[in-house]
Design an enzyme around this catalytic site. Structure first.
Site, PDB file in Angstrom:
ATOM      1  N   ARG A 539     -37.101  -8.902  38.666  1.00  0.00           N
ATOM      2  CA  ARG A 539     -35.805  -9.312  38.112  1.00  0.00           C
ATOM      3  C   ARG A 539     -35.131  -8.148  37.416  1.00  0.00           C
ATOM      4  O   ARG A 539     -35.786  -7.328  36.763  1.00  0.00           O
ATOM      5  CB  ARG A 539     -35.993 -10.426  37.069  1.00  0.00           C
ATOM      6  CG  ARG A 539     -36.311 -11.777  37.659  1.00  0.00           C
ATOM      7  CD  ARG A 539     -36.209 -12.872  36.608  1.00  0.00           C
ATOM      8  NE  ARG A 539     -36.943 -12.557  35.396  1.00  0.00           N
ATOM      9  CZ  ARG A 539     -36.640 -13.042  34.186  1.00  0.00           C
ATOM     10  NH1 ARG A 539     -35.604 -13.848  34.040  1.00  0.00           N
ATOM     11  NH2 ARG A 539     -37.361 -12.732  33.137  1.00  0.00           N
ATOM     12  N   SER A 602     -45.897  -5.854  33.592  1.00  0.00           N
ATOM     13  CA  SER A 602     -46.979  -6.771  33.177  1.00  0.00           C
ATOM     14  C   SER A 602     -48.325  -6.408  33.798  1.00  0.00           C
ATOM     15  O   SER A 602     -48.963  -7.225  34.480  1.00  0.00           O
ATOM     16  CB  SER A 602     -46.598  -8.201  33.538  1.00  0.00           C
ATOM     17  OG  SER A 602     -45.350  -8.502  32.979  1.00  0.00           O
ATOM     18  N   ASP A 656     -45.255  -8.273  29.348  1.00  0.00           N
ATOM     19  CA  ASP A 656     -44.571  -9.576  29.276  1.00  0.00           C
ATOM     20  C   ASP A 656     -45.062 -10.427  28.107  1.00  0.00           C
ATOM     21  O   ASP A 656     -44.318 -11.217  27.533  1.00  0.00           O
ATOM     22  CB  ASP A 656     -44.724 -10.362  30.591  1.00  0.00           C
ATOM     23  CG  ASP A 656     -46.176 -10.594  30.987  1.00  0.00           C
ATOM     24  OD1 ASP A 656     -47.070  -9.947  30.414  1.00  0.00           O
ATOM     25  OD2 ASP A 656     -46.417 -11.413  31.893  1.00  0.00           O
TER      26      ASP A 656
END
Length: 917
Positions: A539, A602, A656
């Site tokens: 994203r 992450s 994250d």
């Protein structure tokens, strides 16, 4: 020749006249299709009434739960004893059921008389007599040295609260033994058998004869889920969904319901159908006002109905020239066997003449035709009424299964059904007309109720043995309080190891400093770009933060990362990322804008500062080459340079989990812990600088990314790892690594379930022992299926549909086991999360020297958000293991996107503050 034609014409005319005469006289006994559909609807309403807790006491159709939960699946084997008490003779049976899918049954039996003084005497004597007969049978057959499971067919209305118990509601037929009503007949028999020290018998099941019929037929045809008896009496049973049975606890699976349909109409529901002959018969019976449906159908009453009709027709001068014999006045003189004989296809008329002559009558040809037609109308009505009630049951089964078309089998037994030449054909035809959307097979039961009791016992025995094996597997996932405290203590040790300089290199919990030194204070503002890489989707986000308002607006776009990029070269991966950024900037009209950027990455990284992150190792299926050991921020900067279209200020590289904590910290200043329970598993928290030996300085706090997924890689939790965990680990991309994550995270739970299902299927405990190709496929059982299957709102039917999508043809019982397996695996995962989190919050409490700690945990991840029970079990475990900590759980909104922007904003604010100082 002419004479022959004339005679034929005369006979046909005579027959037509007699039939018309009888039809006019018995007009009310002829039921139209419309009336039958109406009766069907009335019976459906009565069934519903009988199943409801509040309405059952006043229901005429009692719908008694039998506690028979499964039908034979062909894997039953062994030797069983069966007793059948309920008729003129008492039967003992030994049944040998073969294994290896041959569905072969061998039986040896013996009949014993039931003398009047026994069946109408004292209850204790009755059961002692039954026990004596059983002992005699076992002695005769040389069975005294073995232990046998036993099933008792007891053909009287009983209320059951379990399979091996039955409280007698009332004696019927000729039985009247004293002191038995309202007592448990199984206990009475067990007490009587205690006197025989040389026989060892375990009573596993009490069965009604109708249930026995269904079970006998179900052994030969797995589609059989209805049993009907049309004999001396009449009754039906069928498999009902547990969720519809208010009288029994639990919603899972199915249970056989003994309808006791003979009492349908006892509340007046059939008054418009009953005729003067039905009323007269009822008044002269042993139980007036009771079993009214049965009195219009069963073999005990059809002959008597015919006698009453013939008597009235004779009195009206419509038969026998108005003459009546004394025998015609005697109750019971015409029996159902006579009715069957009179309706035989060719010899029917001759039989009719013979039977009427035996009654002292002198019938004419016309009388014989008329009497034969009376029998037809009475027996046809019986078949019609039976068909209407059976059609109601079949409709209920179809609706329960939510099918447009039902395929099923009905097990049939009873003398009327067996000996009457036309009855079966008529019944089948009417049923098929009433339920055109059901494909019904009618299967005649052999050795009916007694063999059925043995089959119920065989199934109960199989289910008991299977249950033990299944429980043994599930027990591996049931963690005791002691085991959870052990996990908590070991996690605490590993946390300390990871923080200390000397032990850090060997620690399995890496405790990586993130260089995030502060939490949001509400003064952050501006536009920030955020990148989020951590799964198959990537994203890019634009985050606008307004100061003072704690207001954040987010714009984002999702891009796929193809497998060949995930597992290609590092350069290809980062070029793909930059291409996605360029597309997003174009899309937002921001080309050329130099914005601060936070990069949510992450994967385990070692950081030397907030904008430097060296990848330790890939997880979650990523395998891009030339990345491990490299600084991912440098790799991103290089890729931006290669593109040479825009420049970005990369302020922070973020995990994250840290983003999740920051997002919640923006809303709640008490938030000092971030938890991810999704595809992966991780946790971060604010640690005192004085405890972090890897970073210079003792003042303030810094967020530590624990990377706790590697907990246990040193073997410290091997005592709670199962063979299934080991199989999942061995088949993974990183064997021996991330063991805690592999027991707790969404990426692996479905795979653990799949391994268990394969093992249970190999043991013959699931899917009829057949392992489908789909079940052999790694990753087929996604964790989202656990969430769907464990949903409280989901009926077993929907569970079966999910399994069918996976190519698993499951029975109702299979679905229950799959649901239990999913529950055991997800419960253990939530408890392990809870134990790990309890170690962290206890550490924070002790570090601050507090008696009681109030703290908020920011949580994200699909497992926590979507699983119906995971969050509750996790919270309960933390409460139990850390009672001095008051932990609030706060769901994060977009930790990896919004969180990255907030970390970037806080870092910018702290940079500015340092400059000003």
């Amino acid at each position: 020749m002419f004479a022959v034609h004339l005679m034929a014409f005369y006979f046909t005319k005579l027959k037509e006249d007699q039939i018309k005469k009888v039809d006019r006289f018995l007009y009310h006994m002829r039921l139209s299709d419309e009336t039958l559909l109406d009766i069907m609807a009335r019976f459906q309403a009565e069934m519903q009434k009988g199943l409801g807790k509040d309405t059952n006491p006043t229901a005429s159709v009692k719908m008694l739960p039998t506690f028979v939960r499964a039908i034979p699946d062909g894997s039953e084997n062994g030797e069983f004893l069966s007793l059948d008490l309920g008729g003129s003779k008492f039967r003992v049976l030994k049944v040998q059921v073969s294994e290896e899918g041959k569905r072969n049954v061998q039986m040896e039996s013996q009949f014993y008389p039931t003398p009047n003084e026994i069946i109408r005497g004292n209850g204790t004597q009755l059961f002692e007599y039954v026990a004596d007969c059983l002992a005699d049978f076992m002695k005769t057959k040389g069975l005294k040295q073995k232990k046998f499971p036993l099933g008792l067919t007891f053909s009287f209305p009983c209320r059951q609260t379990k399979l091996e118990e039955g409280i007698l509601l009332s004696w019927t037929k000729k039985f009247k033994a004293r002191g038995v009503q309202n007592t448990d007949v199984v206990r009475s028999l067990a007490n009587a058998m205690k006197k025989h020290k040389d026989i060892d018998v375990d009573i596993l099941a009490l069965v009604n004869d109708t249930v026995g019929t269904m079970m006998t037929c179900a052994y030969d045809d797995p589609y059989c889920e209805v049993g009907v008896i049309i004999g001396t009496g009449t009754n039906a049973c069928y498999m009902e969904d547990m969720s519809n049975i208010d009288l029994v606890e639990g919603d899972e699976g199915r249970m056989c319901i003994n309808t006791e349909w003979g009492a349908f109409g006892d509340d007046g529901a059939l008054e418009d159908i009953r005729t003067e002959f039905d009323r007269e018969l009822d008044l002269g019976s042993l139980n007036p006002g009771k079993q009214l449906f049965e009195k219009m159908i069963s073999g005990l009453y059809l002959g008597e109905l015919v006698r009453l009709i013939l008597l009235k027709m004779a009195k009206a001068g419509l038969l026998f020239g108005g003459e009546k014999s004394s025998a015609l006045h005697i109750k019971g003189k015409i029996e159902t066997r006579h009715v069957a004989a009179m309706e035989k296809y060719k010899e029917g008329l001759a039989n009719t003449r013979e039977i009427l002559t035996d009654l002292g009558l002198e019938p004419s040809e016309a009388d014989c035709i008329a009497v034969q037609h009376v029998c037809t109308i009475v027996s046809f009505r019986s078949a019609n009424l039976c068909a209407a009630a059976l059609a109601a049951i079949l409709t209920r089964l179809r609706e329960n299964k939510k099918l447009a078309r039902l395929r099923t089998t009905v097990g049939m037994d009873g003398t009327l059904y067996k000996i009457h030449p036309q009855y079966p054909k008529r019944l089948h035809k009417v049923v098929r007309k009433l339920v055109p959307n059901c494909d019904v097979r009618f299967l005649l039961s052999e050795s009916g109720s007694t063999k059925g009791a043995a089959m119920v016992t065989a199934v109960a025995s199989r289910v008991q043995a299977q249950r033990k094996q299944i429980d043994k597997v599930l027990a591996l996932f049931q963690l005791t309080r002691e085991q959870l405290e052990g996990v908590q203590d070991k996690m605490r040790v590993e946390l300390d190891y990871g923080l200390k300089r000397d032990t850090h290199p060997l620690a399995t919990v890496k405790m990586l400093p993130t260089y995030v030194r502060g939490m949001p204070d509400g003064t952050e503002k501006g536009k920030f770009l955020a990148l989020d890489l951590g799964g198959t989707n990537f994203r890019v986000l634009l985050v606008k933060i307004r100061s003072g308002w704690r207001s954040v607006r987010i714009y984002n776009k999702i891009f796929a990362i193809p497998l060949e990029i995930m597992q290609g070269t590092g350069e290809e991966l980062f070029d793909h990322i930059v291409q996605c950024i360029a597309d997003f900037l174009d899309y937002m009209g921001l080309k050329g804008a130099q914005l601060p950027l936070g990069f949510t990455f992450s994967f385990p990284c070692r950081q030397a500062s907030i904008d430097k992150g060296t990848l330790i190792e890939w997880t979650k299926g990523f395998k891009a080459t030339d990345c491990e050991g490299e600084d991912v921020v440098d790799m991103l900067r290089e890729a931006i340079k290669r593109r040479n279209e825009f420049d970005l200020d990369i302020v922070a590289v973020v995990n994250d989990t840290v983003g999740t904590m920051m997002t919640c910290g923006y809303e709640d200043p008490n938030c000092e812990v971030g938890l991810i329970a999704g595809t992966g598993s991780n946790m971060c928290y604010m640690e005192e600088m004085r405890n972090i030996e890897l970073v210079e300085g003792d003042e303030g706090k810094m967020c530590i990314n624990t990377e706790w997924g590697g907990f246990g890689d040193n073997g410290c939790i091997d005592d709670i790892r199962t063979q299934y965990d080991k199989e999942v680990d061995e088949g993974s991309l990183n064997p021996g690594k991330q063991r805690y994550e592999k027991m707790t995270s969404g990426m692996y739970l479905g795979e653990i379930v799949r391994q268990i299902l394969i093992d249970l299927t190999k043991q013959g405990l699931l899917f009829r022992g057949q392992i489908s190709e789909r079940l052999r496929t790694r990753g087929i059982f996604e964790t989202k299926f656990l969430s769907q299957i464990e949903s409280d709102r989901l009926a077993l039917l929907q569970v079966r549909r999910i399994l069918q999508q996976l190519g698993l043809d499951s029975t109702c019982e299979d679905s229950i086991v799959v649901k239990e397996v999913c529950g055991a695996v997800s419960r253990r995962a939530a408890q392990l999360y809870g134990a790990g989190l309890a170690a962290i919050v206890e550490k924070r409490r002790e570090d601050q020297g507090l008696e009681h700690l109030k703290i908020t945990v920011g949580v994200d991840g699909t497992l926590y958000k979507l699983h119906p029970h995971f969050s509750r079990i996790l919270q309960e475990t933390v409460k139990e293991l850390a009672p001095q900590c008051d932990v609030t759980f706060m769901l994060s909104e977009d930790g990896s996107g919004k969180g990255a922007a907030l970390i970037t904003a806080v870092a910018k604010r702290l940079q500015q503050a340092r400059k000003e100082n």
